[in-house]
Design an enzyme around this catalytic site. Structure first.
Site, PDB file in Angstrom:
ATOM      1  N   PHE A 225       0.849  -1.197   0.079  1.00 46.62           N
ATOM      2  CA  PHE A 225      -0.137   0.034  -0.019  1.00 46.62           C
ATOM      3  C   PHE A 225       0.762   1.229  -0.078  1.00 46.62           C
ATOM      4  O   PHE A 225       0.871   2.044   0.786  1.00 46.62           O
ATOM      5  CB  PHE A 225      -1.090   0.201   1.157  1.00 46.62           C
ATOM      6  CG  PHE A 225      -1.804  -1.266   1.386  1.00 46.62           C
ATOM      7  CD1 PHE A 225      -2.820  -1.605   0.774  1.00 46.62           C
ATOM      8  CD2 PHE A 225      -1.281  -2.327   2.431  1.00 46.62           C
ATOM      9  CE1 PHE A 225      -3.620  -2.669   0.842  1.00 46.62           C
ATOM     10  CE2 PHE A 225      -1.954  -3.343   2.456  1.00 46.62           C
ATOM     11  CZ  PHE A 225      -3.169  -3.607   1.836  1.00 46.62           C
ATOM     12  N   SER A 248      -2.206  -0.751  -5.795  1.00 44.63           N
ATOM     13  CA  SER A 248      -3.247  -1.101  -7.027  1.00 44.63           C
ATOM     14  C   SER A 248      -3.607   0.275  -7.776  1.00 44.63           C
ATOM     15  O   SER A 248      -4.485   0.362  -8.843  1.00 44.63           O
ATOM     16  CB  SER A 248      -4.553  -1.702  -6.437  1.00 44.63           C
ATOM     17  OG  SER A 248      -5.019  -0.867  -5.577  1.00 44.63           O
ATOM     18  N   ASP A 297       0.476  -0.602   5.320  1.00 40.56           N
ATOM     19  CA  ASP A 297      -0.200   0.429   5.346  1.00 40.56           C
ATOM     20  C   ASP A 297      -1.603   0.566   4.589  1.00 40.56           C
ATOM     21  O   ASP A 297      -1.713   1.265   3.824  1.00 40.56           O
ATOM     22  CB  ASP A 297       0.847   1.573   5.230  1.00 40.56           C
ATOM     23  CG  ASP A 297       0.283   3.119   5.642  1.00 40.56           C
ATOM     24  OD1 ASP A 297      -0.648   2.869   6.525  1.00 40.56           O
ATOM     25  OD2 ASP A 297       0.454   4.276   5.209  1.00 40.56           O
ATOM     26  N   CYS A 337      -5.669   2.393   9.961  1.00 44.61           N
ATOM     27  CA  CYS A 337      -6.167   4.029  10.280  1.00 44.61           C
ATOM     28  C   CYS A 337      -7.589   3.752  10.455  1.00 44.61           C
ATOM     29  O   CYS A 337      -8.503   4.776  10.335  1.00 44.61           O
ATOM     30  CB  CYS A 337      -5.628   4.781   9.044  1.00 44.61           C
ATOM     31  SG  CYS A 337      -6.317   4.158   7.517  1.00 44.61           S
TER      32      CYS A 337
HETATM   33  N1  SAH Z   1       1.757   4.548   2.910  1.00 41.92           N
HETATM   34  C1  SAH Z   1       1.556   5.548   2.214  1.00 41.92           C
HETATM   35  C2  SAH Z   1      -0.227   5.566   2.285  1.00 41.92           C
HETATM   36  C3  SAH Z   1      -1.084   4.423   2.111  1.00 41.92           C
HETATM   37  S1  SAH Z   1      -2.628   4.962   1.577  1.00 41.92           S
HETATM   38  C4  SAH Z   1       2.152   6.692   2.534  1.00 41.92           C
HETATM   39  O1  SAH Z   1       3.040   6.550   3.495  1.00 41.92           O
HETATM   40  O2  SAH Z   1       2.150   7.783   1.930  1.00 41.92           O
HETATM   41  C5  SAH Z   1      -3.368   3.364   1.174  1.00 41.92           C
HETATM   42  C6  SAH Z   1      -2.907   2.964  -0.440  1.00 41.92           C
HETATM   43  O3  SAH Z   1      -3.475   1.516  -0.511  1.00 41.92           O
HETATM   44  C7  SAH Z   1      -3.468   3.717  -1.503  1.00 41.92           C
HETATM   45  O4  SAH Z   1      -2.369   4.181  -2.248  1.00 41.92           O
HETATM   46  C8  SAH Z   1      -4.291   2.869  -2.222  1.00 41.92           C
HETATM   47  O5  SAH Z   1      -4.328   3.002  -3.709  1.00 41.92           O
HETATM   48  C9  SAH Z   1      -3.773   1.421  -1.864  1.00 41.92           C
HETATM   49  N2  SAH Z   1      -4.574   0.329  -2.104  1.00 41.92           N
HETATM   50  C10 SAH Z   1      -6.116   0.255  -1.506  1.00 41.92           C
HETATM   51  N3  SAH Z   1      -6.391  -0.970  -1.692  1.00 41.92           N
HETATM   52  C11 SAH Z   1      -5.372  -1.734  -2.420  1.00 41.92           C
HETATM   53  C12 SAH Z   1      -5.316  -3.088  -2.416  1.00 41.92           C
HETATM   54  N4  SAH Z   1      -6.243  -4.087  -2.192  1.00 41.92           N
HETATM   55  N5  SAH Z   1      -4.027  -3.496  -2.944  1.00 41.92           N
HETATM   56  C13 SAH Z   1      -3.068  -2.674  -3.201  1.00 41.92           C
HETATM   57  N6  SAH Z   1      -3.143  -1.340  -2.974  1.00 41.92           N
HETATM   58  C14 SAH Z   1      -4.341  -0.868  -2.331  1.00 41.92           C
END
Ligand code: SAH
Length: 394
Positions: A225, A248, A297, A337
């Site tokens: 993520f 994703s 995350d 979160c």
């Molecule tokens: N760690 C990052 C924030 C993460 S926000 C930072 O420090 O800036 C969560 C992220 O998860 C988003 O970018 C979103 O596109 C992604 N996401 C959501 N569901 C997902 C999934 N099932 N698989 C992969 N990515 C996903």
């Protein structure tokens, strides 16, 4: 001034300085959207001044518990100045920070992030919507800035009967910005990015991750993520040899790659994986891959307390997979979160995941939102972000 009279006994949470009045607590009284109301006990004693939201289950959000305080433009200027003064004392190592964090700054429904000389604001409910102009003026005055971009493209506004809104509220300028954090530079898209552009709440945890990666000498890092690669930069800065960013969202990954490059890291040390995290973790297991550190995350899995149980299973699933993928002695940085998942429950979820993964681990650090995202003592709902740094037994 219109009054909102509570049912007998329903004044307790307000007396504890909690800022929300739910629809069911109200005996009588009505007002227009965002109008200031006097909230009083069943027998007419003053409790608070608040903003009325005719369509929301949270019917009143409190501005002030002080009967002598007038809710006017000067009031909002004072609150904004106090929020800015707190941030000034925090000595944050970045030119991007959260200037106003809703309830915690006595401004329910308002979020304002500062990116250099550009402010980005979210007006989440009827009260701040009504005072938008006064707030915009106060914000720009306090920061000495000229540009304020609105990102009220928030689903929660529907609960308030408000349309989503986005665009320049004051001044104009680029929406693709560069910020500095811990000496790294990060591209932020305030128009298309998540929230107001990026996740400033993870600033301190990103720094902690860099430190742990260096301390443990982690070579292979998986950042799940990843969004625009904040933890990826941290891993590279910490000396990781190979870092994979998994997300994703293709635009987020493009930005992650751009961020790796702009910071002068060897792009051969980084790979962007456009995939569902759960599926990718399973694939890595099938392929027998192993990592020295993994970041989880995820986005908010539980939007309401009612969804907490299903969300708990989803958290447990990814944590179990990640723990299996770590080498002995490896490090897991795992976050939630979801407001509906408390610190204790999250701890239990990760502990259960370790049991299922057949590994033993030690919590070496507890993580949370950076201090420019404070939670008030009287508003525990505000404390949403929690994380654990877990060292798997060697
Ligand atoms: N760690 C990052 C924030 C993460 S926000 C930072 O420090 O800036 C969560 C992220 O998860 C988003 O970018 C979103 O596109 C992604 N996401 C959501 N569901 C997902 C999934 N099932 N698989 C992969 N990515 C996903």
């Amino acid at each position: 001034m219109k009054s909102i009279r509570l049912r007998e006994g329903k004044e307790r949470s307000l007396l504890r300085r909690h800022r929300w009045v739910f629809e069911g607590s109200i005996a009588k009284g009505k007002a227009d959207p965002g109008e200031t109301v006097r909230v009083e006990t069943h027998d007419g004693r003053f409790l608070a001044w608040g903003a009325y939201s005719p369509q929301s289950a949270i019917r009143v959000r409190v501005w002030s518990f002080d009967e002598s305080e007038r809710i006017d433009a000067a009031f909002f200027a004072r609150r904004v100045r106090a929020a800015a003064a707190l941030r000034a004392r925090l000595a944050i190592d970045s030119d991007a920070l959260r200037l106003v964090h809703g309830e915690a700054d006595g401004l329910p429904g308002l979020v304002v992030d500062r990116y250099g000389d550009t402010l980005v604001a979210q007006f989440g409910c009827a009260g701040v919507e009504r005072w938008k102009a006064a707030l915009a003026d106060a914000l720009l005055q306090v920061c000495g800035g000229t540009r304020l971009y609105e990102r009220s493209d928030l689903g929660v506004r529907r609960l308030e009967g408000l349309p989503e809104q986005q665009g320049w509220l004051r001044g104009e300028g680029p929406t693709l910005l560069t910020i500095r954090e811990h000496g790294w530079s990060l591209q932020v898209d305030i128009a298309q990015g998540h929230k107001t552009g990026t996740y400033l709440d993870q600033r301190d945890s990103r720094q902690r991750f860099a430190l742990w990666v260096r301390r443990l000498g982690c070579a292979d890092v998986l950042n799940c993520f990843s969004y625009t690669g904040g933890f990826t930069l941290a891993a590279l800065a910490g000396g990781a040899q190979r870092v994979a960013s998994v997300d994703s969202s293709a635009p987020a990954l493009q930005s992650a790659c751009a961020n790796v490059q702009r910071n002068g890291f060897d792009t051969a040390r980084h790979v962007a994986v456009d995939a569902d995290v759960n599926a990718h973790l399973r694939l890595c297991l099938e392929q027998g891959r192993r990592f020295d550190a993994i970041v989880l995350d995820p986005p908010k899995f539980a939007h309401t307390a009612a969804q907490a149980e299903r969300a708990a299973r989803a958290y447990k699933d990814i944590n179990r997979l990640a723990l299996k993928l770590l080498r002995p002695g490896g490090l897991l940085f795992s976050f939630s979160c979801s407001g509906g998942i408390g610190v204790e429950l999250f701890h239990k979820i990760v502990a259960g995941a370790a049991l299922d993964a057949g590994v033993d681990g030690a919590i070496v650090e507890r993580l949370g939102a950076a201090p420019d995202h404070p939670a008030t003592l009287s508003f525990p709902e505000g404390e949403y972000l929690k994380g654990l740094a877990v060292l798997v037994a060697g």
